[in-house]
Design an enzyme around this catalytic site. Sequence first.
Site, PDB file in Angstrom:
ATOM      1  N   ASP A 134       5.642   9.643   0.664  1.00 29.71           N
ATOM      2  CA  ASP A 134       6.190   8.637  -0.241  1.00 29.71           C
ATOM      3  C   ASP A 134       7.213   9.216  -1.215  1.00 29.71           C
ATOM      4  O   ASP A 134       8.296   8.660  -1.409  1.00 29.71           O
ATOM      5  CB  ASP A 134       5.046   7.980  -1.018  1.00 29.71           C
ATOM      6  N   TRP A 163       5.938   2.962  -1.142  1.00 33.44           N
ATOM      7  CA  TRP A 163       6.233   2.903   0.293  1.00 33.44           C
ATOM      8  C   TRP A 163       4.972   3.095   1.109  1.00 33.44           C
ATOM      9  O   TRP A 163       4.814   2.497   2.179  1.00 33.44           O
ATOM     10  CB  TRP A 163       7.315   3.925   0.647  1.00 33.44           C
ATOM     11  N   ASP A 164       4.043   3.904   0.628  1.00 27.81           N
ATOM     12  CA  ASP A 164       2.744   4.015   1.278  1.00 27.81           C
ATOM     13  C   ASP A 164       2.035   2.661   1.298  1.00 27.81           C
ATOM     14  O   ASP A 164       1.493   2.232   2.320  1.00 27.81           O
ATOM     15  CB  ASP A 164       1.858   5.024   0.538  1.00 27.81           C
ATOM     16  N   VAL A 165       2.005   2.004   0.152  1.00 28.46           N
ATOM     17  CA  VAL A 165       1.313   0.732   0.042  1.00 28.46           C
ATOM     18  C   VAL A 165       1.974  -0.314   0.940  1.00 28.46           C
ATOM     19  O   VAL A 165       1.311  -1.005   1.730  1.00 28.46           O
ATOM     20  CB  VAL A 165       1.281   0.254  -1.422  1.00 28.46           C
TER      21      VAL A 165
END
Length: 402
Positions: A134, A163-165
């Site tokens: 991320d 961005w991970d989420v």
Amino acid sequence: MTAPALPLTGIRVVEVSSFVAAPLCGMTLSQLGAQVTRVDPIGGGADTGRWPLAADGTSIYWTGLNKGKRSATIDLRSPDGQELVQRLIVEGDGIVVTNAAGMSWLSHDALAAKRSDVIHVQLLGRGDGSTGVDYTVNAAIGYPLVTGPAEHAGPINHVLPAWDVSCGLYAALSVVAAIRRREQSGIGARISIALEDVALATAGNLGLLTEPQVLGTQRERLGNAIYGQYGQDFVSRDGARFMVVLLTRRHFRDLVEITGTGAAMTALAEALGVDFESEGDRYRYRNAISGLFGTWFADHAGDEVSAALSASSVLWERYRTFAEVAASPKVTDSPLFSRLHQPGVGDYLAPAMPTAIDGVHPASAAAPGLGADTADLLAEYLGLTEADIKRLATAGTIGTSE
């Protein structure tokens, strides 16, 4: 009255993952009713002991992203261990979510050779298959250079792994869509989703990449202001901080009335030759407007500010710490949260799925102990006997509760 079944009840998913995006995908599917089995190497993956840690060393981070799943620990380097994982996938519902790299035996092609309708979701760092997390992806997209005070010269990383989420939620959506297609056509799916592609798409969809292409300009650093609209933070007399957003003419008029700045605001608009009824003009001259509003905030205590804003249409909120939020009615009185006992962590108010289905937020059970379900899963799903499981454990092919 029996509650209606969740949308994915009866679906089995295998997750071979670590860190944020893939585990979040699996937990989201679990909250929608799927039975998700997380497979880790014996001893745990790279995220097993990630901070923050409870007093006994249990990872609060790991348990938070693995609520409601079952856990198996298997030697992922041994042929026997790899075969077990393959069987869990293809003899189940043929659905796997993974961010593991370099495992040819876990690839779509390898699994599709054993089950043609397999649904295989591969999370990547970058679209070309190279690594990225991320914070490195975020650095490459541009956001850190428009985050922070306007006068700051260098990059500022935000602490939310956005961005991970987003990638994890896109992945969960992809699984649901693939299940739907398979039900209709019998066709499986080979799905890949990269953190960097999620970030690029988001920046493009929000206009940050379109602006330089079309206008030849790029987003400027604004501090706590909001691009294209009026939004600003203010400090009260006693040091309370507030975020205020004015999206409409009514919002603006109400704040002018509350702050008693009508005459001064009219004079300012006339001097500048602008119309503050226009969103664009409010944005362009935000600093001058904030100077007028700011005096009122500085002259009033935080509770007085809250009371005045609450009686208006103005969009606002007081800045709060995580500790303040955890102790507030937003958590303690919310149907989103329920008390959960997590071994190793203790009792706490844990969030359910944010989406309410039939008026209810699907809740999660506690996260499993690492490897706690290995023997039961192999017996239940693969029909292994007690002797088989003992042999595999003795050989170091599988782990047990750790």
